[in-house]
Design an enzyme around this catalytic site. Structure first.
Site, short mmCIF file in Angstrom:
data_model
loop_
_atom_site.label_atom_id
_atom_site.label_comp_id
_atom_site.label_asym_id
_atom_site.label_seq_id
_atom_site.Cartn_x
_atom_site.Cartn_y
_atom_site.Cartn_z
N GLY A 278 0.89 -1.30 0.08
CA GLY A 278 0.04 0.12 0.00
C GLY A 278 0.85 1.28 0.00
O GLY A 278 0.25 2.16 0.00
N GLU A 320 3.88 -6.45 1.72
CA GLU A 320 3.77 -6.81 0.43
C GLU A 320 3.55 -5.94 -0.52
O GLU A 320 2.49 -5.21 -0.98
CB GLU A 320 1.99 -7.69 0.41
CG GLU A 320 2.11 -8.80 1.22
CD GLU A 320 0.75 -9.49 1.26
OE1 GLU A 320 0.69 -10.49 1.70
OE2 GLU A 320 -0.09 -8.81 1.17
N PRO A 321 4.65 -5.05 -0.66
CA PRO A 321 4.67 -3.87 -1.78
C PRO A 321 4.76 -4.32 -3.03
O PRO A 321 5.22 -5.40 -3.43
CB PRO A 321 6.13 -3.37 -1.51
CG PRO A 321 6.92 -4.45 -0.96
CD PRO A 321 6.03 -5.24 -0.14
N GLY A 322 3.97 -3.66 -3.87
CA GLY A 322 3.66 -3.94 -5.21
C GLY A 322 3.84 -2.52 -5.69
O GLY A 322 5.45 -2.52 -6.58
N ARG A 323 3.08 -1.71 -5.86
CA ARG A 323 3.46 -0.55 -6.70
C ARG A 323 4.80 0.11 -6.29
O ARG A 323 5.47 0.74 -7.29
CB ARG A 323 2.48 0.46 -6.28
CG ARG A 323 2.18 1.77 -6.94
CD ARG A 323 1.35 2.81 -6.29
NE ARG A 323 0.24 2.33 -5.80
CZ ARG A 323 -1.01 2.38 -6.44
NH1 ARG A 323 -1.10 2.86 -7.67
NH2 ARG A 323 -2.32 1.60 -6.03
N ARG A 360 -6.26 3.62 -14.94
CA ARG A 360 -6.16 4.25 -13.86
C ARG A 360 -6.68 5.63 -13.89
O ARG A 360 -7.22 5.99 -12.72
CB ARG A 360 -4.83 4.09 -13.22
CG ARG A 360 -4.23 2.78 -13.19
CD ARG A 360 -2.95 2.70 -12.17
NE ARG A 360 -3.36 3.01 -10.87
CZ ARG A 360 -3.17 4.18 -10.16
NH1 ARG A 360 -2.47 5.25 -10.83
NH2 ARG A 360 -3.31 4.33 -8.96
N CYS A 391 -13.02 4.80 -27.98
CA CYS A 391 -14.42 5.66 -28.28
C CYS A 391 -15.09 5.99 -27.22
O CYS A 391 -16.01 5.55 -27.03
CB CYS A 391 -15.39 4.37 -29.24
SG CYS A 391 -14.28 4.17 -30.62
N GLU A 392 -14.41 6.66 -26.42
CA GLU A 392 -15.04 7.16 -25.10
C GLU A 392 -14.24 8.61 -24.74
O GLU A 392 -13.29 8.68 -24.78
CB GLU A 392 -14.62 6.57 -23.94
CG GLU A 392 -15.60 5.19 -23.84
CD GLU A 392 -15.74 4.80 -22.38
OE1 GLU A 392 -15.80 3.47 -22.43
OE2 GLU A 392 -15.60 5.45 -21.48
N TYR A 421 -0.06 -1.48 -12.10
CA TYR A 421 -1.44 -1.51 -12.42
C TYR A 421 -1.89 -1.04 -13.54
O TYR A 421 -3.00 -0.31 -13.77
CB TYR A 421 -2.10 -0.88 -11.21
CG TYR A 421 -2.04 -1.50 -9.76
CD1 TYR A 421 -2.38 -2.78 -9.60
CD2 TYR A 421 -1.04 -0.74 -8.80
CE1 TYR A 421 -2.10 -3.29 -8.33
CE2 TYR A 421 -1.00 -1.55 -7.60
CZ TYR A 421 -1.38 -2.77 -7.39
OH TYR A 421 -1.15 -3.50 -6.09
N1 LLP Z 1 -1.20 -7.08 -0.64
C1 LLP Z 1 -2.68 -7.18 -0.73
C2 LLP Z 1 -3.30 -7.97 0.04
C3 LLP Z 1 -3.18 -6.35 -1.77
O1 LLP Z 1 -4.75 -6.45 -1.93
C4 LLP Z 1 -2.40 -5.46 -2.35
C5 LLP Z 1 -3.17 -4.68 -3.42
C6 LLP Z 1 -1.18 -5.46 -2.13
C7 LLP Z 1 -0.50 -6.29 -1.34
C8 LLP Z 1 -0.20 -4.44 -2.92
O2 LLP Z 1 -0.43 -2.97 -2.80
P1 LLP Z 1 0.44 -2.06 -3.31
O3 LLP Z 1 1.71 -2.00 -2.44
O4 LLP Z 1 0.71 -2.24 -4.80
O5 LLP Z 1 -0.13 -0.84 -3.10
N2 LLP Z 1 -5.60 -1.04 -8.91
C9 LLP Z 1 -5.21 -0.33 -8.02
C10 LLP Z 1 -4.74 -0.93 -6.86
C11 LLP Z 1 -5.11 -1.93 -6.23
C12 LLP Z 1 -4.49 -2.52 -4.95
C13 LLP Z 1 -5.13 -3.83 -4.59
N3 LLP Z 1 -4.28 -4.62 -3.96
C14 LLP Z 1 -4.41 0.94 -8.59
O6 LLP Z 1 -4.08 0.97 -9.73
O7 LLP Z 1 -4.46 2.02 -7.69
#
Ligand code: LLP
Length: 463
Positions: A278, A320-323, A360, A391-392, A421
């Protein structure tokens, strides 16, 4: 690429219309390192390079639009998280942000674990050689088939999301003669300061089991009774694109509170807690994200302090970092198709992609910036809206930004911070083909996810 000039129009309206922009930046040729991948720079010829390769060369070889991923930056960010949390914690990269086999290999090499949330992500992870015991399996509605695959593969943990799933996973594990390591995902009742669609710790939503009302405690009771499960910890994920650490602190406090209640009721100390992902990144120069070491310090301190006062052993922390890992490492490279000045409003710049490669902006009102990357320009700034070819009218990539007033069809522009994302949420809307992901490192580029073709589309259409 043609470089025809477009008809003169309002380059920079005297009175700017309403929007999210601030004043035009002092130098439109400058690339703010906060929002661009680490190896991005503008060469003396004005062409922007990444990993030592010019974007004009990338466009010629791989076409546009394309996601261009800076592998060295990805690895550096992954390593920074790993180092910040140290040997007593685990970093699970959230595959939903962007997953491909190359990324899985990089993560494995850099010592990270992986969070997957579907059979498809699990298949990708396993096929690229991520050891199953370093995989966490998430989701609020895992199918019995997905659960069975995960248990058979021997994933390190399944994160249980509902009372029904507790029983489902236990039965499947038992029928396979296994005892599955699990965590229970709880909602701690924190209002994360982010977009409603990506906030996940308040109670009125689909994820997790509420702490309030004793539901989480009841879930723990049930999980502890089932032979097919080994309950190893509690999980909390409060949302995404968050800058304010206080939400994580409250979450950590409440999760430790539950560990204490569990100790008091059952006489056991669960060995792990997962505080989710997050952490926000900079999409524009106005954003100020935290560094991994600051986050690690803040989270470790609060968990340690709370555990000391509750006389608990400090559990192993995971995140759990993704972004925060992949987001800043890529940009989307587009070719300008049309430039349409609208008197007194703004100039609409249409590119060869759009909401199919970046949903997004339409979905979350997300903000992005953009730069002319195939050349430098000293022209006056003009207020633009970068739009796609769909087309939007909501097909907007960058709502409000400034580009040089001599922008013309054939120019290449790039939108930074699209690593997370964007490809993972890309669609085939209007049967537009999804762009490739091109990884660049040390002067070499290679396709890690190829461009979709019309044959790919037609292969699925079997009617
Ligand atoms: N762990 C869990 C359980 C999650 O549901 C998520 C994201 C993450 C970790 C990773 O979160 P991050 O570090 O990437 O913020 N599509 C949206 C974001 C949806 C996130 C869903 N869960 C966007 O484009 O902003």
């Amino acid at each position: 690429m043609s470089r025809s000039a477009h008809p003169a129009g309002p380059r920079h309206a005297d009175v700017l219309p309403e929007g999210h922009y601030s004043a035009p930046p002092a130098d439109l040729n400058a690339l703010d390192p906060k929002v661009w991948a680490q190896t991005v720079e503008r060469g003396e010829d004005g062409v922007v390079t990444v990993g030592g390769i010019g974007v004009t060369q990338l466009a010629e070889e791989y076409g546009t639009p394309a996601y261009v991923l800076d592998e060295a930056d990805f690895r550096a960010r992954a390593r920074a998280w790993r180092t910040a949390f140290g040997a007593d914690a685990d970093v699970f990269y959230a595959g939903k942000a962007f997953l491909s086999r190359a990324v899985v290999r990089w993560l494995h090499e850099e010592g990270l674990n992986l969070d997957v949330c579907s059979g498809g992500e699990l298949a990708t992870a396993l096929s690229a050689g991520m050891p199953a015991d370093r995989i966490a399996f998430h989701g609020n509605n895992k199918s019995p088939e997905e659960i069975e695959r995960a248990v058979r593969a021997g994933v390190g943990r399944i994160v249980l999301d509902s009372f029904q799933e507790i029983v489902r996973v236990a039965h499947i594990a038992q029928s396979l003669g296994k005892r599955q390591r699990v965590q229970i995902r709880i909602t701690v009742g924190v209002e994360a300061h982010t977009h409603e669609f990506i906030a996940t710790a308040h109670e009125d939503q689909k994820f997790g089991i509420p702490l309030a009302g004793g539901h989480a405690a009841e879930a723990v009771r049930r999980a502890l009774q089932l032979d097919g499960l080994e309950l190893i910890g509690i999980h909390s994920h409060i949302g995404s694109q968050i800058f304010d650490m206080s939400g994580f602190e409250v979450a950590a406090h409440r999760v430790v509170g539950l560990l204490k209640d569990i100790r008091d009721e059952h006489g056991i100390e669960l060995p792990e807690i997962d505080l989710g992902g997050g952490l926000g990144i900079a999409y524009t120069s106005d954003d100020d994200p935290r560094e991994p070491h600051e986050i690690a310090k803040a989270l470790t301190e609060i968990v340690t302090r709370e555990c000391e006062s509750a006389k608990l052993r400090t559990p192993r922390i995971s995140v759990e970092p993704g972004r925060a890992i992949v987001g800043p490492t890529a940009f989307t490279l587009y070719e300008v198709g049309t430039v349409k000045p609208l008197d007194g409003l703004r100039t609409y710049v249409s590119v060869d992609g759009g909401m199919s490669d970046n949903i997004r902006t339409a979905l979350y009102d997300a903000e992005y910036t953009v730069a002319l990357v195939s050349r430098a320009s000293d022209a006056e700034p003009m207020l633009v809206r970068v739009v796609g070819k769909h087309c939007e009218s909501g097909d907007i990539v960058v709502k409000d930004a400034f580009l040089p007033g001599d922008l013309a069809p054939g120019d290449l522009i790039a939108v930074p911070a699209t690593g997370a994302y964007c490809r993972s949420m890309a669609s085939n809307y209007n049967h537009v083909l999804r762009p490739p992901v091109v990884a660049v490192r040390g002067g070499e580029a290679r396709v890690v996810v190829r461009r979709e073709t019309e044959e790919d589309l037609l292969r699925l259409d079997v009617g």
